[in-house]
Design a protein around this motif. Structure first.
Motif, PDB file in Angstrom:
ATOM      1  N   ASP A  19       0.842  -1.193   0.000  1.00  0.00           N
ATOM      2  CA  ASP A  19       0.000   0.000   0.000  1.00  0.00           C
ATOM      3  C   ASP A  19       0.877   1.243   0.000  1.00  0.00           C
ATOM      4  O   ASP A  19       1.742   1.401   0.885  1.00  0.00           O
ATOM      5  CB  ASP A  19      -0.894   0.054   1.247  1.00  0.00           C
ATOM      6  N   TYR A  20       0.659   2.113  -0.966  1.00  0.00           N
ATOM      7  CA  TYR A  20       1.336   3.421  -0.987  1.00  0.00           C
ATOM      8  C   TYR A  20       0.387   4.442  -0.366  1.00  0.00           C
ATOM      9  O   TYR A  20      -0.694   4.706  -0.899  1.00  0.00           O
ATOM     10  CB  TYR A  20       1.705   3.819  -2.410  1.00  0.00           C
ATOM     11  N   THR A  21       0.785   5.005   0.760  1.00  0.00           N
ATOM     12  CA  THR A  21      -0.101   5.873   1.533  1.00  0.00           C
ATOM     13  C   THR A  21      -0.222   7.245   0.899  1.00  0.00           C
ATOM     14  O   THR A  21       0.780   7.892   0.565  1.00  0.00           O
ATOM     15  CB  THR A  21       0.421   6.016   2.974  1.00  0.00           C
ATOM     16  N   LEU A  22      -1.484   7.701   0.746  1.00  0.00           N
ATOM     17  CA  LEU A  22      -1.758   9.021   0.173  1.00  0.00           C
ATOM     18  C   LEU A  22      -2.078  10.066   1.236  1.00  0.00           C
ATOM     19  O   LEU A  22      -1.981  11.260   0.970  1.00  0.00           O
ATOM     20  CB  LEU A  22      -2.941   8.927  -0.798  1.00  0.00           C
ATOM     21  N   SER A  23      -2.448   9.623   2.431  1.00  0.00           N
ATOM     22  CA  SER A  23      -2.813  10.562   3.492  1.00  0.00           C
ATOM     23  C   SER A  23      -1.566  11.161   4.134  1.00  0.00           C
ATOM     24  O   SER A  23      -0.430  10.817   3.791  1.00  0.00           O
ATOM     25  CB  SER A  23      -3.656   9.843   4.548  1.00  0.00           C
ATOM     26  N   ASN A  24      -1.765  12.045   5.118  1.00  0.00           N
ATOM     27  CA  ASN A  24      -0.651  12.750   5.748  1.00  0.00           C
ATOM     28  C   ASN A  24       0.314  11.817   6.463  1.00  0.00           C
ATOM     29  O   ASN A  24       1.491  12.143   6.613  1.00  0.00           O
ATOM     30  CB  ASN A  24      -1.188  13.786   6.742  1.00  0.00           C
ATOM     31  N   ILE A  25      -0.171  10.672   6.898  1.00  0.00           N
ATOM     32  CA  ILE A  25       0.707   9.732   7.594  1.00  0.00           C
ATOM     33  C   ILE A  25       1.807   9.220   6.679  1.00  0.00           C
ATOM     34  O   ILE A  25       2.839   8.724   7.133  1.00  0.00           O
ATOM     35  CB  ILE A  25      -0.110   8.563   8.172  1.00  0.00           C
ATOM     36  N   GLY A  26       1.618   9.371   5.359  1.00  0.00           N
ATOM     37  CA  GLY A  26       2.634   8.945   4.410  1.00  0.00           C
ATOM     38  C   GLY A  26       3.950   9.674   4.568  1.00  0.00           C
ATOM     39  O   GLY A  26       5.000   9.175   4.157  1.00  0.00           O
ATOM     40  N   SER A  27       3.937  10.859   5.191  1.00  0.00           N
ATOM     41  CA  SER A  27       5.172  11.613   5.431  1.00  0.00           C
ATOM     42  C   SER A  27       6.055  10.943   6.466  1.00  0.00           C
ATOM     43  O   SER A  27       7.250  11.257   6.565  1.00  0.00           O
ATOM     44  CB  SER A  27       4.835  13.029   5.894  1.00  0.00           C
ATOM     45  N   PHE A  28       5.492  10.037   7.257  1.00  0.00           N
ATOM     46  CA  PHE A  28       6.242   9.405   8.331  1.00  0.00           C
ATOM     47  C   PHE A  28       6.397   7.901   8.127  1.00  0.00           C
ATOM     48  O   PHE A  28       6.868   7.204   9.022  1.00  0.00           O
ATOM     49  CB  PHE A  28       5.532   9.643   9.679  1.00  0.00           C
ATOM     50  N   SER A  29       5.992   7.395   6.976  1.00  0.00           N
ATOM     51  CA  SER A  29       6.064   5.954   6.766  1.00  0.00           C
ATOM     52  C   SER A  29       6.456   5.635   5.332  1.00  0.00           C
ATOM     53  O   SER A  29       6.436   6.506   4.460  1.00  0.00           O
ATOM     54  CB  SER A  29       4.708   5.300   7.076  1.00  0.00           C
ATOM     55  N   ASN A  30       6.789   4.358   5.120  1.00  0.00           N
ATOM     56  CA  ASN A  30       7.128   3.861   3.786  1.00  0.00           C
ATOM     57  C   ASN A  30       6.054   2.926   3.250  1.00  0.00           C
ATOM     58  O   ASN A  30       6.342   1.944   2.578  1.00  0.00           O
ATOM     59  CB  ASN A  30       8.480   3.148   3.817  1.00  0.00           C
ATOM     60  N   GLY A  31       4.801   3.206   3.585  1.00  0.00           N
ATOM     61  CA  GLY A  31       3.711   2.385   3.090  1.00  0.00           C
ATOM     62  C   GLY A  31       3.453   1.182   3.985  1.00  0.00           C
ATOM     63  O   GLY A  31       4.029   1.028   5.060  1.00  0.00           O
ATOM     64  N   SER A  32       2.562   0.295   3.531  1.00  0.00           N
ATOM     65  CA  SER A  32       2.167  -0.884   4.305  1.00  0.00           C
ATOM     66  C   SER A  32       2.421  -2.142   3.489  1.00  0.00           C
ATOM     67  O   SER A  32       2.313  -2.134   2.258  1.00  0.00           O
ATOM     68  CB  SER A  32       0.684  -0.794   4.682  1.00  0.00           C
ATOM     69  N   HIS A  33       2.726  -3.231   4.200  1.00  0.00           N
ATOM     70  CA  HIS A  33       3.006  -4.514   3.562  1.00  0.00           C
ATOM     71  C   HIS A  33       2.051  -5.572   4.111  1.00  0.00           C
ATOM     72  O   HIS A  33       1.690  -5.545   5.292  1.00  0.00           O
ATOM     73  CB  HIS A  33       4.448  -4.948   3.820  1.00  0.00           C
ATOM     74  N   GLU A  34       1.692  -6.508   3.251  1.00  0.00           N
ATOM     75  CA  GLU A  34       0.752  -7.547   3.647  1.00  0.00           C
ATOM     76  C   GLU A  34       1.092  -8.831   2.900  1.00  0.00           C
ATOM     77  O   GLU A  34       1.246  -8.823   1.679  1.00  0.00           O
ATOM     78  CB  GLU A  34      -0.670  -7.087   3.313  1.00  0.00           C
TER      79      GLU A  34
END
Length: 315
Positions: free
Chosen positions: A277-292
């Motif tokens: 998951d490539y994050t589009l919200s503001n939390i994306g500034s502090f993370s490298n996306g999500s893995h599953e």
């Protein structure tokens, strides 16, 4: 630099903690179509003698301090032409052990045959939720002591849910409420205002399979989640299955992320998948996306299955 990281880490943990307790609490899955009974107890496969089980692990917002991690185990089988049962265990960890929630459920579904090709199943979910906090060593940069975080909690709550699931040869649709009980996890005590209770989540889901040719199937699907006081969450997914073995797809989570997924049938009874998951919200500034990642097994208990020409989880 270390202090700055600590400040941001604590802020994120607190945001996640409040998000978990006040808003949409149930874990989200990008590959929801392959562990459907976790969301809807009425989910049925109509494959007598087959035991479908698997596990899914999700790391939300990679590299964000205190981000959620979810481990799920699920199993499902048809006991007769009218009765199917399943189970699921969901272990949710937020804040690197600051908040842990475990959900242990058993599902029961009764199938009503509408005609030769379509069924309507009604399902019940029952189980327990354990809720545990651990604030030992939990520090704020400016405020070194907050009485609201001095007490660790360890509670167990009952849980019941219900659902409905309609299926045909190439189509499914369903509605579910996995948790009908609004148990309070936190409450006002000792002059301290604490907020925390289960919120009722309403899920809806639908999917269809287009047979383009014998070697290609296109599989659009949608999952929505509604909770009072929060925006609707919706996942729009589109997968393509090649030669009944390789599958790839993309999805969009409304105002949150764009996602890519891939899975492969290693052998007829084993399928392995991955999603990013490539994050589009503001939390994306502090993370490298999500893995599953997930692993699915199909066990033929009675030796009735002669071929694996479809996915029991998504036709």
């Amino acid at each position: 630099m270390k202090l700055l990281k600590t400040r941001w880490g604590i802020c994120i943990v607190l945001l996640l903690f409040l998000f978990k307790l006040q808003a949409q609490q149930d874990p989200q899955y990008t590959q929801y179509m392959y562990n459907m009974n976790v969301v809807n107890p009425a989910y049925t496969t109509n494959e007598l003698g087959m035991l479908n089980f698997g596990t899914l692990y999700r790391t939300q917002w990679e590299n964000a301090v205190g981000a959620p991690k979810t481990l799920t185990f699920f199993a499902h089988t048809a006991l007769s032409e009218k009765i199917e049962m399943g189970t699921s265990i969901i272990a949710d960890d937020i804040g690197d052990g600051s908040l842990k929630e475990n959900n242990i459920y058993v599902d029961f579904a009764y199938i009503l045959k509408l005609d030769e090709q379509s069924n309507l199943s009604l399902g019940l979910k029952g189980g327990i939720t354990t809720f545990e906090t651990n604030f030992n060593g939990f520090r704020f940069p400016e405020i070194q002591d907050d009485p609201a975080f001095n007490e660790n909690l360890n509670n167990t709550f009952p849980n019941i849910g219900l659902g409905a699931f309609y299926s045909r040869d190439k189509f499914y649709a369903g509605l579910s409420i996995p948790n009908l009980l609004t148990s309070k996890h936190l409450e006002n005590r000792d002059g301290i205002t604490r907020i925390g209770a289960e919120a009722i989540h309403l899920f809806s889901m639908a999917g269809y399979v287009f047979d383009v040719n014998p070697n290609l199937k296109l599989k659009p699907s949608i999952l929505t989640k509604m909770v009072t006081g929060t925006p609707i969450t919706a996942d729009f997914s589109f997968n393509a299955l090649f030669n009944n073995r390789f599958e790839a797809g993309v999805s969009y989570r409304l105002e949150d992320s764009v996602n890519a997924m891939f899975n492969i049938s290693v052998v007829p009874a084993l399928r392995i998948g991955y999603a990013y998951d490539y994050t589009l919200s503001n939390i994306g500034s502090f993370s490298n996306g999500s893995h599953e990642i997930f692993v699915l097994f199909d066990l033929d208990l009675w030796g009735l299955k002669k071929g694996y020409d479809k996915s029991p989880r998504f036709y």
